[in-house]
Scaffold this motif. Structure first.
Motif, PDB file in Angstrom:
ATOM      1  N   PRO A  42       0.825  -1.213   0.000  1.00  0.00           N
ATOM      2  CA  PRO A  42       0.000   0.000   0.000  1.00  0.00           C
ATOM      3  C   PRO A  42       0.863   1.267   0.000  1.00  0.00           C
ATOM      4  O   PRO A  42       2.018   1.251   0.422  1.00  0.00           O
ATOM      5  CB  PRO A  42      -0.809  -0.113   1.290  1.00  0.00           C
ATOM      6  CG  PRO A  42      -0.014  -1.004   2.171  1.00  0.00           C
ATOM      7  CD  PRO A  42       0.749  -1.932   1.268  1.00  0.00           C
ATOM      8  N   SER A  44      -0.007   5.593   0.531  1.00  0.00           N
ATOM      9  CA  SER A  44      -1.036   6.614   0.738  1.00  0.00           C
ATOM     10  C   SER A  44      -0.449   8.003   0.595  1.00  0.00           C
ATOM     11  O   SER A  44       0.726   8.229   0.924  1.00  0.00           O
ATOM     12  CB  SER A  44      -1.677   6.450   2.123  1.00  0.00           C
ATOM     13  OG  SER A  44      -2.393   5.240   2.179  1.00  0.00           O
ATOM     14  N   THR A 101       1.853   1.921   3.596  1.00  0.00           N
ATOM     15  CA  THR A 101       0.820   2.320   4.547  1.00  0.00           C
ATOM     16  C   THR A 101      -0.504   2.484   3.813  1.00  0.00           C
ATOM     17  O   THR A 101      -0.575   3.195   2.808  1.00  0.00           O
ATOM     18  CB  THR A 101       1.201   3.660   5.215  1.00  0.00           C
ATOM     19  OG1 THR A 101       2.487   3.531   5.812  1.00  0.00           O
ATOM     20  CG2 THR A 101       0.194   4.070   6.265  1.00  0.00           C
ATOM     21  N   ASP A 102      -1.535   1.825   4.337  1.00  0.00           N
ATOM     22  CA  ASP A 102      -2.852   2.007   3.746  1.00  0.00           C
ATOM     23  C   ASP A 102      -3.484   3.292   4.280  1.00  0.00           C
ATOM     24  O   ASP A 102      -2.902   3.984   5.125  1.00  0.00           O
ATOM     25  CB  ASP A 102      -3.751   0.786   3.991  1.00  0.00           C
ATOM     26  CG  ASP A 102      -4.017   0.506   5.461  1.00  0.00           C
ATOM     27  OD1 ASP A 102      -3.742   1.368   6.332  1.00  0.00           O
ATOM     28  OD2 ASP A 102      -4.506  -0.595   5.756  1.00  0.00           O
ATOM     29  N   GLU A 103      -4.673   3.615   3.788  1.00  0.00           N
ATOM     30  CA  GLU A 103      -5.318   4.873   4.172  1.00  0.00           C
ATOM     31  C   GLU A 103      -5.595   4.939   5.673  1.00  0.00           C
ATOM     32  O   GLU A 103      -5.437   5.985   6.292  1.00  0.00           O
ATOM     33  CB  GLU A 103      -6.618   5.048   3.381  1.00  0.00           C
ATOM     34  CG  GLU A 103      -7.237   6.414   3.540  1.00  0.00           C
ATOM     35  CD  GLU A 103      -8.398   6.648   2.593  1.00  0.00           C
ATOM     36  OE1 GLU A 103      -9.259   7.483   2.935  1.00  0.00           O
ATOM     37  OE2 GLU A 103      -8.447   6.016   1.517  1.00  0.00           O
ATOM     38  N   ALA A 106      -2.377   5.858   7.397  1.00  0.00           N
ATOM     39  CA  ALA A 106      -2.074   7.274   7.180  1.00  0.00           C
ATOM     40  C   ALA A 106      -2.952   8.140   8.076  1.00  0.00           C
ATOM     41  O   ALA A 106      -2.485   9.136   8.637  1.00  0.00           O
ATOM     42  CB  ALA A 106      -2.273   7.642   5.711  1.00  0.00           C
ATOM     43  N   ILE A 136      -6.676  12.733   2.397  1.00  0.00           N
ATOM     44  CA  ILE A 136      -5.899  11.490   2.420  1.00  0.00           C
ATOM     45  C   ILE A 136      -6.506  10.517   1.421  1.00  0.00           C
ATOM     46  O   ILE A 136      -7.728  10.325   1.401  1.00  0.00           O
ATOM     47  CB  ILE A 136      -5.960  10.796   3.806  1.00  0.00           C
ATOM     48  CG1 ILE A 136      -5.690  11.754   4.943  1.00  0.00           C
ATOM     49  CG2 ILE A 136      -5.023   9.602   3.858  1.00  0.00           C
ATOM     50  CD1 ILE A 136      -6.074  11.178   6.299  1.00  0.00           C
ATOM     51  N   LEU A 137      -5.663   9.876   0.628  1.00  0.00           N
ATOM     52  CA  LEU A 137      -6.120   8.839  -0.288  1.00  0.00           C
ATOM     53  C   LEU A 137      -5.061   7.745  -0.394  1.00  0.00           C
ATOM     54  O   LEU A 137      -3.855   8.027  -0.385  1.00  0.00           O
ATOM     55  CB  LEU A 137      -6.369   9.408  -1.690  1.00  0.00           C
ATOM     56  CG  LEU A 137      -7.560  10.333  -1.845  1.00  0.00           C
ATOM     57  CD1 LEU A 137      -7.562  10.969  -3.219  1.00  0.00           C
ATOM     58  CD2 LEU A 137      -8.858   9.587  -1.600  1.00  0.00           C
ATOM     59  N   GLU A 138      -5.528   6.523  -0.519  1.00  0.00           N
ATOM     60  CA  GLU A 138      -4.626   5.394  -0.766  1.00  0.00           C
ATOM     61  C   GLU A 138      -4.486   5.218  -2.269  1.00  0.00           C
ATOM     62  O   GLU A 138      -5.486   5.212  -2.998  1.00  0.00           O
ATOM     63  CB  GLU A 138      -5.172   4.128  -0.123  1.00  0.00           C
ATOM     64  CG  GLU A 138      -4.232   2.945  -0.247  1.00  0.00           C
ATOM     65  CD  GLU A 138      -4.710   1.729   0.523  1.00  0.00           C
ATOM     66  OE1 GLU A 138      -4.263   0.623   0.169  1.00  0.00           O
ATOM     67  OE2 GLU A 138      -5.512   1.876   1.470  1.00  0.00           O
ATOM     68  N   TYR A 139      -3.265   5.053  -2.723  1.00  0.00           N
ATOM     69  CA  TYR A 139      -3.001   4.893  -4.150  1.00  0.00           C
ATOM     70  C   TYR A 139      -3.437   3.511  -4.616  1.00  0.00           C
ATOM     71  O   TYR A 139      -3.200   2.506  -3.958  1.00  0.00           O
ATOM     72  CB  TYR A 139      -1.515   5.097  -4.442  1.00  0.00           C
ATOM     73  CG  TYR A 139      -1.156   4.820  -5.873  1.00  0.00           C
ATOM     74  CD1 TYR A 139      -1.685   5.608  -6.889  1.00  0.00           C
ATOM     75  CD2 TYR A 139      -0.320   3.773  -6.213  1.00  0.00           C
ATOM     76  CE1 TYR A 139      -1.383   5.357  -8.212  1.00  0.00           C
ATOM     77  CE2 TYR A 139      -0.007   3.515  -7.529  1.00  0.00           C
ATOM     78  CZ  TYR A 139      -0.542   4.305  -8.528  1.00  0.00           C
ATOM     79  OH  TYR A 139      -0.244   4.057  -9.836  1.00  0.00           O
TER      80      TYR A 139
END
Length: 171
Positions: A42, A44, A101-103, A106, A136-139
């Motif tokens: 992950p 973020s 790191t996931d959302e 973060a 905040i956003l997870e890619y």
């Protein structure tokens, strides 16, 4: 050119805060996005804008605005891991990449930053207080077309939070 080169530092570092500048952020973001895809890890992104930065500048002058930026940069350096990428993207804006790191992770890191900012505000003795809005956003390479897309969407999330902050304090 290696990363120890003074020219490299000038080209990728924000002079005021010592954080990465937009160019440095972009280089690392592109690299980390590819790495996260390859490793299925992950990644973020978070964008932060200081709230009421214009008021700090107008009441205290640019020196106080600079103090606020440097203070926020220092709080982020202390709150986040050495592996997180922190940059000043211009003006009162900061961008962070949370590697591996996931959302949710973060969000936890940003909650810790919030605690640090609250402590700073209680103890600084300065005539202003720090507050900020964040997106905040997870890619996910299946959702986002690239760095510019995720940054734009995180900016939109941050702007929504900033608008809610302004409504809640009656600006």
């Amino acid at each position: 050119m290696n990363s120890e080169s003074p020219l490299h530092d000038v080209a990728t570092t924000d002079e005021l805060t010592g954080l990465l500048n937009q160019r440095g952020f972009n280089l690392l973001a592109d690299y980390l996005m590819v790495a996260s895809q390859r490793r299925a890890e992950p990644l973020s992104f978070a964008l932060i804008a200081l709230d009421d930065f214009g008021q700090i500048n107008s009441h205290g002058g640019p020196e106080e605005g600079n103090k606020a930026l440097v203070a926020m940069a220092g709080l982020m350096k202390n709150a986040f891991r050495d592996t997180d990428v922190i940059s000043r993207s211009g003006g009162d804006r900061f961008a962070i990449i949370f590697a591996d790191t996931d959302e949710a992770g973060a969000f936890i890191a940003l909650e810790y930053l919030g605690e640090q900012v609250a402590e700073f505000n209680r103890t600084s003795g300065l005539p202003w207080q720090l507050s900020y809005s964040v997106g905040i956003l997870e890619y996910n390479e299946l959702v986002f077309t690239g760095r510019a897309d995720i940054i734009l969407r995180a900016e939109n999330e941050m702007q929504k939070m900033k608008a809610n902050h302004q409504k809640s304090v009656g600006h």
